[in-house]
Scaffold this motif. Structure first.
Motif, PDB file in Angstrom:
ATOM      1  N   GLY A 240      58.842  -0.746  84.696  1.00 39.66           N
ATOM      2  CA  GLY A 240      58.814   0.959  85.029  1.00 39.66           C
ATOM      3  C   GLY A 240      57.689   1.189  83.430  1.00 39.66           C
ATOM      4  N   ASP A 241      57.137   2.409  83.053  1.00 39.05           N
ATOM      5  CA  ASP A 241      56.667   3.112  81.862  1.00 39.05           C
ATOM      6  C   ASP A 241      58.046   3.977  81.214  1.00 39.05           C
ATOM      7  OD1 ASP A 241      54.674   2.581  83.107  1.00 39.05           O
ATOM      8  OD2 ASP A 241      53.815   4.232  83.535  1.00 39.05           O
ATOM      9  N   ARG A 242      57.688   3.693  79.894  1.00 40.90           N
ATOM     10  CA  ARG A 242      58.312   4.099  79.166  1.00 40.90           C
ATOM     11  C   ARG A 242      57.634   5.617  77.917  1.00 40.90           C
ATOM     12  NH1 ARG A 242      62.068  -0.498  76.087  1.00 40.90           N
ATOM     13  NH2 ARG A 242      62.798   1.544  75.501  1.00 40.90           N
ATOM     14  N   ALA A 243      57.837   6.219  77.682  1.00 43.61           N
ATOM     15  CA  ALA A 243      57.420   7.582  77.153  1.00 43.61           C
ATOM     16  C   ALA A 243      58.075   7.441  75.470  1.00 43.61           C
ATOM     17  CB  ALA A 243      56.956   8.000  77.634  1.00 43.61           C
ATOM     18  N   PHE A 244      57.987   7.355  74.470  1.00 45.07           N
ATOM     19  CA  PHE A 244      57.789   7.481  73.120  1.00 45.07           C
ATOM     20  C   PHE A 244      57.438   9.286  72.365  1.00 45.07           C
ATOM     21  CE2 PHE A 244      58.792   3.659  74.391  1.00 45.07           C
ATOM     22  CZ  PHE A 244      60.444   2.905  73.948  1.00 45.07           C
ATOM     23  N   LYS A 245      57.797  10.011  71.803  1.00 42.20           N
ATOM     24  CA  LYS A 245      57.370  10.971  71.231  1.00 42.20           C
ATOM     25  C   LYS A 245      58.242  11.131  69.933  1.00 42.20           C
ATOM     26  CE  LYS A 245      55.109  15.688  72.177  1.00 42.20           C
ATOM     27  NZ  LYS A 245      54.278  16.692  72.775  1.00 42.20           N
ATOM     28  N   LEU A 246      58.156  10.742  68.784  1.00 43.20           N
ATOM     29  CA  LEU A 246      59.703  11.098  67.989  1.00 43.20           C
ATOM     30  C   LEU A 246      58.874  12.060  67.125  1.00 43.20           C
ATOM     31  CD1 LEU A 246      59.346   6.982  67.308  1.00 43.20           C
ATOM     32  CD2 LEU A 246      60.371   7.843  69.104  1.00 43.20           C
ATOM     33  N   ARG A 247      60.033  12.485  66.498  1.00 44.45           N
ATOM     34  CA  ARG A 247      59.818  13.539  65.300  1.00 44.45           C
ATOM     35  C   ARG A 247      59.631  12.888  64.078  1.00 44.45           C
ATOM     36  NH1 ARG A 247      62.905  17.078  65.098  1.00 44.45           N
ATOM     37  NH2 ARG A 247      62.733  17.413  62.996  1.00 44.45           N
ATOM     38  N   PRO A 248      58.674  13.988  63.581  1.00 40.16           N
ATOM     39  CA  PRO A 248      58.084  12.875  61.773  1.00 40.16           C
ATOM     40  C   PRO A 248      58.554  12.421  60.799  1.00 40.16           C
ATOM     41  CG  PRO A 248      58.013  15.131  62.075  1.00 40.16           C
ATOM     42  CD  PRO A 248      59.006  15.130  63.274  1.00 40.16           C
ATOM     43  N   GLY A 249      57.755  10.833  60.739  1.00 36.55           N
ATOM     44  CA  GLY A 249      58.453  10.213  59.528  1.00 36.55           C
ATOM     45  C   GLY A 249      59.414   8.977  61.409  1.00 36.55           C
ATOM     46  N   HIS A 250      59.005   9.203  61.970  1.00 28.76           N
ATOM     47  CA  HIS A 250      60.117   7.697  63.362  1.00 28.76           C
ATOM     48  C   HIS A 250      58.860   6.889  62.916  1.00 28.76           C
ATOM     49  CE1 HIS A 250      64.393  10.339  63.526  1.00 28.76           C
ATOM     50  NE2 HIS A 250      63.354  10.227  62.436  1.00 28.76           N
ATOM     51  N   MET A 251      59.162   5.655  63.405  1.00 28.45           N
ATOM     52  CA  MET A 251      58.425   5.212  63.875  1.00 28.45           C
ATOM     53  C   MET A 251      58.637   4.242  65.563  1.00 28.45           C
ATOM     54  SD  MET A 251      56.524   2.605  61.175  1.00 28.45           S
ATOM     55  CE  MET A 251      57.212   0.981  60.943  1.00 28.45           C
ATOM     56  N   ILE A 252      57.827   3.795  66.000  1.00 28.26           N
ATOM     57  CA  ILE A 252      58.100   3.122  66.772  1.00 28.26           C
ATOM     58  C   ILE A 252      56.683   1.419  66.723  1.00 28.26           C
ATOM     59  CG2 ILE A 252      56.135   3.737  68.599  1.00 28.26           C
ATOM     60  CD1 ILE A 252      57.946   2.844  71.277  1.00 28.26           C
ATOM     61  N   ALA A 253      57.600   0.130  66.641  1.00 28.14           N
ATOM     62  CA  ALA A 253      56.815  -0.548  66.677  1.00 28.14           C
ATOM     63  C   ALA A 253      57.205  -1.990  67.393  1.00 28.14           C
ATOM     64  CB  ALA A 253      57.709  -1.613  65.089  1.00 28.14           C
ATOM     65  N   TYR A 254      56.504  -2.497  68.489  1.00 33.18           N
ATOM     66  CA  TYR A 254      56.712  -2.808  69.592  1.00 33.18           C
ATOM     67  C   TYR A 254      55.198  -3.948  69.692  1.00 33.18           C
ATOM     68  CZ  TYR A 254      52.016  -0.036  70.257  1.00 33.18           C
ATOM     69  OH  TYR A 254      50.944   0.649  70.379  1.00 33.18           O
ATOM     70  N   PRO A 255      55.326  -5.435  70.487  1.00 33.79           N
ATOM     71  CA  PRO A 255      54.918  -6.497  70.799  1.00 33.79           C
ATOM     72  C   PRO A 255      53.450  -5.461  70.984  1.00 33.79           C
ATOM     73  CG  PRO A 255      56.714  -7.410  72.012  1.00 33.79           C
ATOM     74  CD  PRO A 255      56.800  -5.147  71.084  1.00 33.79           C
ATOM     75  N   ALA A 256      52.411  -6.463  70.692  1.00 35.90           N
ATOM     76  CA  ALA A 256      50.681  -6.017  70.614  1.00 35.90           C
ATOM     77  C   ALA A 256      50.884  -6.803  71.725  1.00 35.90           C
ATOM     78  CB  ALA A 256      49.762  -6.799  69.337  1.00 35.90           C
ATOM     79  N   THR A 257      51.676  -7.361  72.909  1.00 34.08           N
ATOM     80  CA  THR A 257      50.704  -7.968  74.233  1.00 34.08           C
ATOM     81  C   THR A 257      51.147  -6.924  74.928  1.00 34.08           C
ATOM     82  OG1 THR A 257      53.229  -8.918  73.917  1.00 34.08           O
ATOM     83  CG2 THR A 257      51.078  -9.951  73.065  1.00 34.08           C
ATOM     84  N   THR A 258      51.609  -5.086  74.503  1.00 34.01           N
ATOM     85  CA  THR A 258      52.165  -4.917  75.845  1.00 34.01           C
ATOM     86  C   THR A 258      50.691  -3.025  76.101  1.00 34.01           C
ATOM     87  OG1 THR A 258      54.131  -4.610  74.338  1.00 34.01           O
ATOM     88  CG2 THR A 258      54.079  -2.723  75.537  1.00 34.01           C
ATOM     89  N   LEU A 259      50.722  -3.598  76.949  1.00 38.20           N
ATOM     90  CA  LEU A 259      49.409  -2.416  77.802  1.00 38.20           C
ATOM     91  C   LEU A 259      50.270  -0.762  77.712  1.00 38.20           C
ATOM     92  CD1 LEU A 259      47.079  -2.110  79.532  1.00 38.20           C
ATOM     93  CD2 LEU A 259      48.828  -2.179  81.233  1.00 38.20           C
ATOM     94  N   HIS A 260      49.091  -0.142  76.809  1.00 36.78           N
ATOM     95  CA  HIS A 260      50.005   0.977  76.591  1.00 36.78           C
ATOM     96  C   HIS A 260      49.311   2.057  76.377  1.00 36.78           C
ATOM     97  CE1 HIS A 260      48.488  -1.493  73.086  1.00 36.78           C
ATOM     98  NE2 HIS A 260      48.265  -0.019  72.929  1.00 36.78           N
ATOM     99  N   GLN A 261      49.180   3.624  76.563  1.00 38.19           N
ATOM    100  CA  GLN A 261      48.320   4.197  76.234  1.00 38.19           C
ATOM    101  C   GLN A 261      49.241   5.455  75.676  1.00 38.19           C
ATOM    102  OE1 GLN A 261      48.867   5.510  80.886  1.00 38.19           O
ATOM    103  NE2 GLN A 261      47.515   7.173  79.770  1.00 38.19           N
ATOM    104  N   VAL A 262      48.384   6.579  75.513  1.00 35.09           N
ATOM    105  CA  VAL A 262      48.789   7.975  74.572  1.00 35.09           C
ATOM    106  C   VAL A 262      48.213   8.645  75.988  1.00 35.09           C
ATOM    107  CG1 VAL A 262      48.220   8.826  72.718  1.00 35.09           C
ATOM    108  CG2 VAL A 262      48.764   7.121  72.162  1.00 35.09           C
ATOM    109  N   ALA A 263      49.103   9.597  76.189  1.00 34.39           N
ATOM    110  CA  ALA A 263      49.051  10.660  76.965  1.00 34.39           C
ATOM    111  C   ALA A 263      48.447  12.020  76.377  1.00 34.39           C
ATOM    112  CB  ALA A 263      49.866  11.153  77.407  1.00 34.39           C
ATOM    113  N   PRO A 264      47.401  12.831  77.607  1.00 29.39           N
ATOM    114  CA  PRO A 264      46.260  13.699  76.731  1.00 29.39           C
ATOM    115  C   PRO A 264      47.380  15.198  76.434  1.00 29.39           C
ATOM    116  CG  PRO A 264      45.598  13.039  79.329  1.00 29.39           C
ATOM    117  CD  PRO A 264      47.400  12.597  78.983  1.00 29.39           C
ATOM    118  N   VAL A 265      46.483  15.601  75.337  1.00 31.98           N
ATOM    119  CA  VAL A 265      46.952  16.151  74.672  1.00 31.98           C
ATOM    120  C   VAL A 265      46.770  17.644  74.793  1.00 31.98           C
ATOM    121  CG1 VAL A 265      47.570  17.625  71.899  1.00 31.98           C
ATOM    122  CG2 VAL A 265      47.938  14.589  72.524  1.00 31.98           C
TER     123      VAL A 265
END
Ligand code: NI
Length: 220
Positions: free
Chosen positions: A133-158
Motif C-alpha cells: 500500500g501507499d505510505r505518505a510522509f510530511k516531516l517537520r523541518p530538519g527531519h529526513m527520510i531515507a529510502y531505497p531508490a528502488t521504490t516507486l514514489h511521488q510528491v503530492a500536489p501542493v
C-alpha cells in the motif's frame, strides 16, 4: 527499509539554510529529469550553476552525511551533490523511479530533508508506493527520510503555500537493501545489549558477525 531520521538539522541551521537559499536561483525542475520523469515532474529546482551553490553544498552535505543514524543505516560511500526543490501553485511530481546512475554514482538510497514547517503548506507529501500500500510522509523541518531508490514514489500536489526540501542520493558500501537492513539490525542489537550490561560476550559475537558480513557484502 524506509527510515525517518529526526533532527538531522537543528532549527537554527534550517533557518540559516533557508536564508542562504533565497540567494540561489531556482529553475524548472524538468531540466534535470530524464525523458520519462519529465512528463510528471513539475517543480522548481535550485540551479546548480548558481554562484553560491557549490559553497552551499559543501556546507550542508557533512551535516547530513555525518548523522550517526544515517551512517549506520545507509553506509554511505559516495554522495551526489545536495539538491533543493520548491513546490507551489499545485506543483507536483507524479509517480516515478529515480535514475539508477547519477553521473558516476549509483543511486542506492534517496534522501529527502524537509525544510518547511508542515503548517506552511497543504499537500506536498512524499508518497511511497509499496506492494503493501501507499505510505505518505510530511516531516517537520530538519527531519529526513531515507529510502531505497528502488521504490516507486511521488510528491503530492501542493495546494497552499510552499514545500521546500533538500534531497540527494547515496551510493552505499552495500548495494542490497535487505543486506543493509541486516547490518543495521545487528548494529542496533549490539548497542542494546551493551546498554543492558552483562552481555558483553553476546555483544562481541554480534559485532563480529556484523563485521564479517560487511566484509562479504561491502563493495568499496
Ligand atoms: Ni524521486
Amino acid at each position: 527499509m524506509i527510515l525517518v531520521i529526526p533532527d538531522v538539522l537543528d532549527a537554527d541551521t534550517v533557518k540559516q539554510l533557508r536564508a542562504k537559499l533565497t540567494t540561489v536561483k531556482f529553475v524548472d525542475g524538468a531540466q534535470t529529469a530524464g525523458a520519462a520523469a519529465k512528463q510528471v515532474k513539475h517543480n522548481l529546482q535550485a540551479d546548480m550553476n548558481s554562484p553560491d551553490y557549490q559553497q552551499l553544498n559543501n556546507w550542508i552535505l557533512p551535516k547530513i552525511g555525518d548523522n550517526p543514524l544515517f551512517e549506520s543505516a545507509c553506509l554511505p560511500l559516495k554522495f551526489t551533490r545536495v539538491r533543493f526543490s520548491r513546490y507551489r501553485d499545485a506543483m507536483t511530481y507524479g509517480p516515478h523511479i529515480d535514475a539508477p546512475m547519477m553521473g558516476e554514482i549509483r543511486s542506492d538510497i534517496s534522501f529527502t530533508l524537509f525544510l518547511a514547517d508542515p503548517s506552511e503548506y497543504d499537500g506536498g507529501e512524499l508518497v511511497m508506493h509499496e506492494p503493501g500500500g501507499d505510505r505518505a510522509f510530511k516531516l517537520r523541518p530538519g527531519h529526513m527520510i531515507a529510502y531505497p531508490a528502488t521504490t516507486l514514489h511521488q510528491v503530492a500536489p501542493v495546494t497552499r503555500g510552499e514545500r521546500l526540501v533538500a534531497f540527494g542520493w547515496v551510493q552505499s558500501l552495500v548495494r542490497d537493501a535487505a543486506n543493509r537492513e541486516t547490518l543495521y539490525d545487528l548494529y542496533q542489537a549490539r548497542l542494546s545489549l551493551l546498554e543492558r550490561g552483562g552481555c558483553e560476550r553476546e555483544a562481541d559475537l554480534i559485532g563480529k558477525s556484523r563485521s564479517n558480513l560487511m566484509r562479504m557484502w561491502a563493495e568499496p
